[in-house]
Design an enzyme around this catalytic site. Structure first.
Site, PDB file in Angstrom:
ATOM      1  CE1 TYR A 135       4.711  -7.935   3.480  1.00 20.12           C
ATOM      2  CE2 TYR A 135       4.892  -5.932   2.179  1.00 20.12           C
ATOM      3  CZ  TYR A 135       4.143  -6.786   2.961  1.00 20.12           C
ATOM      4  OH  TYR A 135       2.845  -6.487   3.217  1.00 20.12           O
ATOM      5  CE  LYS A 190       2.249 -20.361  13.551  1.00 16.20           C
ATOM      6  NZ  LYS A 190       1.036 -20.560  14.383  1.00 16.20           N
ATOM      7  CG  ASP A 222      -1.569 -18.705  16.075  1.00 15.77           C
ATOM      8  OD1 ASP A 222      -0.665 -18.215  16.798  1.00 15.77           O
ATOM      9  OD2 ASP A 222      -1.785 -19.936  16.034  1.00 15.77           O
ATOM     10  CG  ASP A 246       0.494  -5.900   5.297  1.00 17.97           C
ATOM     11  OD1 ASP A 246       0.178  -4.700   5.198  1.00 17.97           O
ATOM     12  OD2 ASP A 246       0.044  -6.782   4.549  1.00 17.97           O
ATOM     13  CG  ASP A 250      -4.753  -3.318   7.194  1.00 18.73           C
ATOM     14  OD1 ASP A 250      -3.967  -2.352   7.276  1.00 18.73           O
ATOM     15  OD2 ASP A 250      -5.300  -3.665   6.127  1.00 18.73           O
TER      16      ASP A 250
HETATM   17  C1  IPM Z   1       0.816  -1.251   3.848  1.00 24.51           C
HETATM   18  C2  IPM Z   1       0.328  -1.742   2.514  1.00 24.51           C
HETATM   19  C3  IPM Z   1       1.531  -2.128   1.670  1.00 24.51           C
HETATM   20  C4  IPM Z   1       2.224  -3.288   2.351  1.00 24.51           C
HETATM   21  C5  IPM Z   1       1.210  -2.466   0.193  1.00 24.51           C
HETATM   22  C6  IPM Z   1       0.471  -1.339  -0.489  1.00 24.51           C
HETATM   23  C7  IPM Z   1       2.453  -2.810  -0.573  1.00 24.51           C
HETATM   24  O1  IPM Z   1      -0.566  -2.795   2.690  1.00 24.51           O
HETATM   25  O2  IPM Z   1       1.565  -0.255   3.886  1.00 24.51           O
HETATM   26  O3  IPM Z   1       0.458  -1.843   4.861  1.00 24.51           O
HETATM   27  O4  IPM Z   1       1.865  -4.447   2.151  1.00 24.51           O
HETATM   28  O5  IPM Z   1       3.150  -3.022   3.118  1.00 24.51           O
HETATM   29 MG    MG Z   2      -1.069  -3.206   4.702  1.00 26.51          MG
END
Ligand code: IPM
Ligand code: MG
Length: 355
Positions: A135, A190, A222, A246, A250
């Site tokens: 990042y 990884k 993975d 990240d 999710d």
């Molecule tokens: C998160 C989001 C951010 C990230 C984006 C909006 C930059 O997806 O906070 O998970 O990738 O960290």
């Molecule tokens: Mg995110």
């Protein structure tokens, strides 16, 4: 106690407004100041993270953040896109430790895409390193390839990197969090392919020797993605790098049935923190009054716990949220037949009543 309130874009303003009402109802001496961030700040000041907003955030004990982003900004140069605001805040405030709980609320078991028995009682804490990795690694950019498979071709590149102190400090956060839970940490890497993540694994293992009471295991990313949908309850504390975190956060959030329920905290070394819902700005439903404010309200609870030292108030909010769920109140994202559908405002008001 000073709180910088940054609602941002899309549903951000609607959900943050409800969290602010909840905070105001607590009888704590909270000083709140609001500023623009993201697309809203770009429209007004030509930059997603104006100096004044950054200054306010730096001077506050905590930041309550809504969400940023809208498709209409996708064509702007990268430095001006709304997402740069959140990346800039993370970097400038040194918010390296991102805590993303994935909790399945009893009443929402049916909202998950997984079978109820796989997720009932699920309680995972994902700890994502937030200021390093690919990042922020330099160099990055576009250039003409001088080697590789196609010398002379146009190419793009990023740099994945972690230094020892960066891995050490996030590992400590994970082991200490595990001590307050079930003393288990899974470090996700990884290492079978990437130098960076072999190093990550080595350093986490070393730090682990200082926590003999905590069981540490390692998993490739993975496999972790697979195990999260196969047998999610096997996990407790998961610690990983910025990019893997990240993605996995999710995935874990969705297991619980609603990303609209999940708060998050991003902390620096002095416990200053930024608190935001795990979901995004959802421009498709912005202004309709149907967004779920609970993730932001629960983020305010995390803020009271981690940055403002108000554990009792944090628990009051969390109990109020459980109570409105028990009353059968649901915003559209968590609605199911037999429950009562409510708007953003009605949900906020119900939490206030429950408080
Ligand atoms: C998160 C989001 C951010 C990230 C984006 C909006 C930059 O997806 O906070 O998970 O990738 O960290
Ligand atoms: Mg995110």
């Amino acid at each position: 106690m000073k709180i910088a309130v940054l609602p941002g874009d899309g549903i951000g303003t609607e959900i943050v407004a409800e969290a602010v009402k909840v905070l105001n109802a607590l009888d704590l001496k909270l000083e709140m100041e609001t500023a623009l961030v993201g697309g809203a700040a770009y429209e007004a000041h030509g930059h997603p993270l104006p100096e004044a907003t950054l200054k306010l955030a730096k001077e506050a004990d905590a930041v309550l953040f809504g969400a940023v982003g809208d498709w209409k900004y996708d064509k702007l140069e990268r430095a001006l896109r709304p997402e740069q605001a959140i990346l800039g805040l993370r970097k400038n405030l040194g918010l390296f430790a991102n805590l993303r709980p994935a909790i399945c609320y009893e009443q929402l078991v049916g909202a998950s895409s997984l079978k109820p028995e796989l997720i009932a009682g699920l309680d995972i804490l994902i700890i994502r390193e937030l200021t390093g990795d690919v990042y922020f690694g330099q160099p990055r950019g576009r250039r003409t390839a001088s080697d590789g498979l196609f010398p002379g071709a146009e190419e793009a590149f990023d740099t994945m990197r972690y230094s020892r102190p960066e891995v050490e400090r996030i590992a400590h956060v994970a082991f200490q969090a595990a001590r307050k839970r079930s003393n288990r940490v899974t470090s996700v890497d990884k290492a079978n392919v990437l130098e960076t993540f072999q190093f990550w694994k080595d350093v986490v293992t070393e730090v682990g020797t200082q926590y003999p009471d905590v069981a540490l295991d390692h998993m490739y990313v993975d496999n972790a993605a697979m195990q999260l949908v196969r047998e999610p309850k096997k996990f407790d504390v998961v610690v990983t790098g910025n990019l893997f975190g990240d993605i996995l956060s999710d995935e874990a959030a969705m297991l619980t049935g609603s990303i609209g329920m999940l708060p998050s905290a991003s902390l620096n070394a002095s416990k200053q923190g930024l608190y935001e819902p795990s979901h995004g700005s959802a421009p498709d439903i912005a202004g309709k009054g149907i967004a779920n404010p609970l993730a932001t309200i629960l983020s305010a609870a995390m803020m009271l716990r981690y940055s403002l030292n108000q554990e009792a108030a944090a628990q009051r909010i969390e109990a109020a949220v459980k109570s409105v769920l028990a009353q059968g109140l649901r915003t559209a994202d968590i609605f199911s037949p037999g429950t009562t559908r409510v708007s953003t405002l009605e949900m906020g008001a119900a939490v206030l009543r429950a408080l």
